[in-house]
Design a protein around this motif. Structure first.
Motif, PDB file in Angstrom:
ATOM      1  N   UNK A  98       0.467  -1.112  -0.228  1.00 53.37           N
ATOM      2  CA  UNK A  98      -0.526   0.112  -0.042  1.00 53.37           C
ATOM      3  C   UNK A  98       0.999   0.995   0.068  1.00 53.37           C
ATOM      4  N   UNK A  99       1.500   1.105   0.750  1.00 53.40           N
ATOM      5  CA  UNK A  99       2.546   2.200   0.572  1.00 53.40           C
ATOM      6  C   UNK A  99       3.329   2.559  -0.560  1.00 53.40           C
ATOM      7  N   UNK A 100       3.295   1.784  -1.646  1.00 57.86           N
ATOM      8  CA  UNK A 100       4.274   1.906  -2.510  1.00 57.86           C
ATOM      9  C   UNK A 100       3.926   1.896  -4.234  1.00 57.86           C
ATOM     10  N   UNK A 101       1.560   1.327  -3.136  1.00 57.49           N
ATOM     11  CA  UNK A 101       0.850   1.404  -4.766  1.00 57.49           C
ATOM     12  C   UNK A 101       0.184   2.749  -4.753  1.00 57.49           C
ATOM     13  N   UNK A 102       0.559   3.202  -2.807  1.00 52.22           N
ATOM     14  CA  UNK A 102       0.327   4.837  -2.877  1.00 52.22           C
ATOM     15  C   UNK A 102       0.959   5.918  -3.011  1.00 52.22           C
ATOM     16  N   UNK A 143       2.047   3.656 -15.133  1.00 53.20           N
ATOM     17  CA  UNK A 143       2.323   3.922 -13.336  1.00 53.20           C
ATOM     18  C   UNK A 143       2.674   2.442 -12.453  1.00 53.20           C
ATOM     19  N   UNK A 144       2.445   1.596 -13.205  1.00 49.22           N
ATOM     20  CA  UNK A 144       1.921  -0.248 -12.225  1.00 49.22           C
ATOM     21  C   UNK A 144       3.729  -0.208 -12.705  1.00 49.22           C
ATOM     22  N   UNK A 145       3.933   0.009 -13.691  1.00 45.77           N
ATOM     23  CA  UNK A 145       5.916  -0.730 -13.694  1.00 45.77           C
ATOM     24  C   UNK A 145       6.534   0.382 -13.272  1.00 45.77           C
ATOM     25  N   UNK A 146       6.111   1.300 -12.986  1.00 44.84           N
ATOM     26  CA  UNK A 146       7.099   2.244 -11.915  1.00 44.84           C
ATOM     27  C   UNK A 146       6.772   1.551 -10.162  1.00 44.84           C
ATOM     28  N   UNK A 147       6.347   1.454 -10.341  1.00 38.36           N
ATOM     29  CA  UNK A 147       5.255   1.367  -9.001  1.00 38.36           C
ATOM     30  C   UNK A 147       6.288  -0.454  -8.459  1.00 38.36           C
ATOM     31  N   UNK A 148       6.637  -1.515  -9.516  1.00 35.33           N
ATOM     32  CA  UNK A 148       7.495  -2.357  -9.943  1.00 35.33           C
ATOM     33  C   UNK A 148       8.808  -2.493  -9.874  1.00 35.33           C
ATOM     34  N   UNK A 149       9.011  -1.216 -10.298  1.00 38.54           N
ATOM     35  CA  UNK A 149      10.964  -0.852 -10.444  1.00 38.54           C
ATOM     36  C   UNK A 149      10.851  -0.002  -9.248  1.00 38.54           C
ATOM     37  N   UNK A 150      10.260   0.670  -8.599  1.00 37.11           N
ATOM     38  CA  UNK A 150      10.655   0.900  -6.810  1.00 37.11           C
ATOM     39  C   UNK A 150      10.457   0.143  -5.971  1.00 37.11           C
ATOM     40  N   UNK A 151       9.317  -1.529  -5.803  1.00 35.10           N
ATOM     41  CA  UNK A 151       9.266  -2.404  -5.666  1.00 35.10           C
ATOM     42  C   UNK A 151      10.970  -3.308  -5.686  1.00 35.10           C
ATOM     43  N   UNK A 152      11.544  -3.210  -6.744  1.00 32.98           N
ATOM     44  CA  UNK A 152      13.238  -3.846  -6.749  1.00 32.98           C
ATOM     45  C   UNK A 152      13.712  -3.284  -6.153  1.00 32.98           C
ATOM     46  N   UNK A 153      13.368  -1.706  -6.567  1.00 31.39           N
ATOM     47  CA  UNK A 153      15.058  -1.308  -5.671  1.00 31.39           C
ATOM     48  C   UNK A 153      14.649  -0.947  -4.150  1.00 31.39           C
ATOM     49  N   UNK A 154      13.727  -0.998  -3.572  1.00 26.46           N
ATOM     50  CA  UNK A 154      13.351  -1.380  -2.174  1.00 26.46           C
ATOM     51  C   UNK A 154      13.648  -2.230  -1.584  1.00 26.46           C
ATOM     52  N   UNK A 155      13.535  -3.552  -2.724  1.00 23.75           N
ATOM     53  CA  UNK A 155      14.195  -4.945  -1.989  1.00 23.75           C
ATOM     54  C   UNK A 155      15.673  -5.377  -2.167  1.00 23.75           C
ATOM     55  N   UNK A 156      16.368  -4.280  -2.626  1.00 20.99           N
ATOM     56  CA  UNK A 156      17.756  -4.029  -3.274  1.00 20.99           C
ATOM     57  C   UNK A 156      18.371  -4.055  -2.012  1.00 20.99           C
TER      58      UNK A 156
END
Length: 525
Positions: free
Chosen positions: A450-454, A505-518
């Protein structure tokens, strides 16, 4: 959006690509290392270099500006840099910009917040069981600690006030040093003082040595008041005879009944000739900034646990004493050293390289720092409150986690990521070791989802870049990793945005999620 199974392999690949290259390299590893090799910048470096030569250890390269900026923000103020701060620093050609940044960070409000957090861990600032300071006292104690850090109160004065204060624990905040101890027996109090300010564990001492030190705390009285949970701490006026006590160094002293034994002990402790006092705190600071103590663990100092570099420890003690116990001077000395500014990538495979500080020690972000970083990236808040004990404690939604006063106010996230319970005053209460539960939470929890999506920040980045995917990726990296992507990372990101089959927008969320999990995001490096 939870990670879709058909996108999972791509995201895992992104996260893998953004992890560190922990291999030996003849050429600098970009963007983590600069082209500069190790050159001594001060006495710290000269003393370390001498030890490395004796051990046949090659020091790491100096870290890049990008790495230094993120590292010093996290180490000094527990906060990620803003993109505008990253740009300004990277674009500056000033040869003194690193030293200037260090001074700027120590003058910021977050410095007081973050280092008050560290001291509150050691001093057991907690309202509930088993400490039971209660909310009124916690707020007063935390405010006093934070104000002391902000005002740069000399460390000897800070400790003397803690050890010698008398009065109401609601109205004289440092009195809570005596309230935040599990027990009122003299040896229990002495054990807490010795651990906090000498870095030793009294249970390792002989019975005679323990009894001699405990005597300094044998004339403390406690009195309840009519106000709920208030307690007054004061020197017991009833003893009529002299008191015989023994300092930890074996020197005996006789104390007249009209004198407070705590003052006698405090005067001995903070004396500039006392080898324990300055040694303990500079070793703690080194541990906080470098990931290991010169004596390790920093609260297990004993005769058979020797410093790995005695000359280095002695130098830092001298710096503190000559600066009239100005802790910020010790910070400056360490942070401006080439030793601190090394890359985290070892230059040799000597097993003692990390122990002897021949490269920066990689370690996971503190729980409070990590959740604050996630909230900042997403533009969201965490909700904290405590309904027990009374009076209820409500925390404003915008308040940073690093500024929480009460160790009892917690969350599932903070507990999962190793926030200390503040029950013992030991550094080991905080655990920054990664676990499977943490990885699953970051990858799959609705909390992080929710944090990343919103995220208002990510939406703003996406909207401001329009159809420019290259700019979008660069800004996502800048916000999350405090640097721009490499060419390879940029190509991978562009390919994913083109081929993933998701809207932008969803692709950007996925990229952000990947970076946050790095690892690069989750760890200090």
């Amino acid at each position: 959006m939870l990670i879709k199974s058909d996108n999972y392999s791509l995201i895992a690949l992104l996260a893998c690509m953004m992890s560190f290259a922990y291999c030996l390299a003849a050429e600098p590893v970009k963007p983590f290392e600069s082209d500069a090799g190790f050159e001594p910048a001060g006495i710290i470096d000269v003393l370390n270099q001498a030890e490395w030569r004796r051990q046949g250890i090659q020091p790491a390269r100096i870290c890049s500006d990008e790495v230094f900026l993120r590292r010093v923000y996290l180490d000094v103020i527990g906060t990620l840099p803003q993109p505008v701060e990253v740009r300004r620093f990277l674009e500056s050609d000033d040869p003194d910009k690193r030293a200037q940044l260090i001074d700027e960070l120590m003058s910021r409000e977050e410095f007081a917040d973050y280092w008050a957090l560290k001291w509150c861990d050691l001093l057991r600032v907690k309202a509930e069981f088993p400490i039971n300071l209660w909310p009124n006292a916690v707020q007063a104690y935390h405010r006093w600690i934070r104000d002391s850090v902000k005002a740069n109160k000399p460390y000897d004065q800070f400790v003397r006030e803690l050890l010698t204060s008398s009065g109401s624990n609601f109205r004289v905040p440092p009195v809570n040093f005596y309230r935040a101890i599990q027990g009122q027996e003299p040896e229990t109090i002495a054990r807490a003082a010795v651990l906090a300010f000498m870095g030793e564990r009294m249970e390792n001492w002989s019975a005679d040595r323990r009894a001699g030190t405990a005597a300094f705390f044998s004339r403390i009285a406690y009195k309840k008041t009519a106000e709920w949970k208030e307690e007054i701490v004061f020197p017991d006026p009833t003893p009529a005879g002299t008191l015989k006590a023994v300092f930890p160094d074996g020197v005996e002293v006789t104390i007249d009944p009209e004198n407070d034994p705590r003052i006698v002990f405090a005067d001995w402790l903070i004396d500039s000739e006392n080898p324990w006092f300055a040694r303990c705190v500079v070793n703690r600071i080194w541990y906080w900034l470098m990931g290991r103590g010169i004596i390790h663990e920093p609260d297990d100092i004993r005769a058979d646990n020797l410093p790995v570099n005695p000359a280095l420890l002695a130098h830092l003690q001298k710096v503190l004493v000559e600066a009239d116990y100005d802790l910020r001077q010790v910070f400056r000395e360490i942070l401006n050293s080439s030793t601190y500014q090394q890359s985290c990538i070892p230059a040799c495979d000597n097993p003692r390289s990390e122990e002897l500080f021949a490269h920066y020690s990689v370690r996971r972000l503190d729980a409070e720092v990590l959740i604050d970083a996630l909230c900042w990236i997403s533009g969201t808040d965490e909700k904290y409150m405590s309904m027990i004990p009374e009076p209820f404690t409500y925390i404003p939604m915008h308040q940073r986690t690093i500024s929480l006063a009460d160790g009892s106010i917690t969350s599932q996230f903070l507990e999962m990521f190793g926030r200390p319970s503040r029950d013992t005053g030991l550094e080991s209460e905080r655990s920054n070791k990664p676990t499977d539960a943490q990885r699953l939470h970051l990858l799959n929890s609705t909390h992080v989802q929710k944090k990343i999506q919103n995220s208002s920040r990510l939406r703003g980045v996406s909207n401001s870049t329009r159809a420019d995917n290259q700019k979008l990726i660069r800004l996502i990296y800048l916000n999350i990793l405090s640097r721009y992507p490499t060419e390879g990372e940029l190509d991978t990101g562009l390919k994913y945005l083109k081929d993933c089959g998701l809207n932008r927008q969803d692709a950007a969320v996925d990229l952000a999620w990947a970076l946050i999990n790095s690892k690069e995001f989750l760890y200090r490096h």
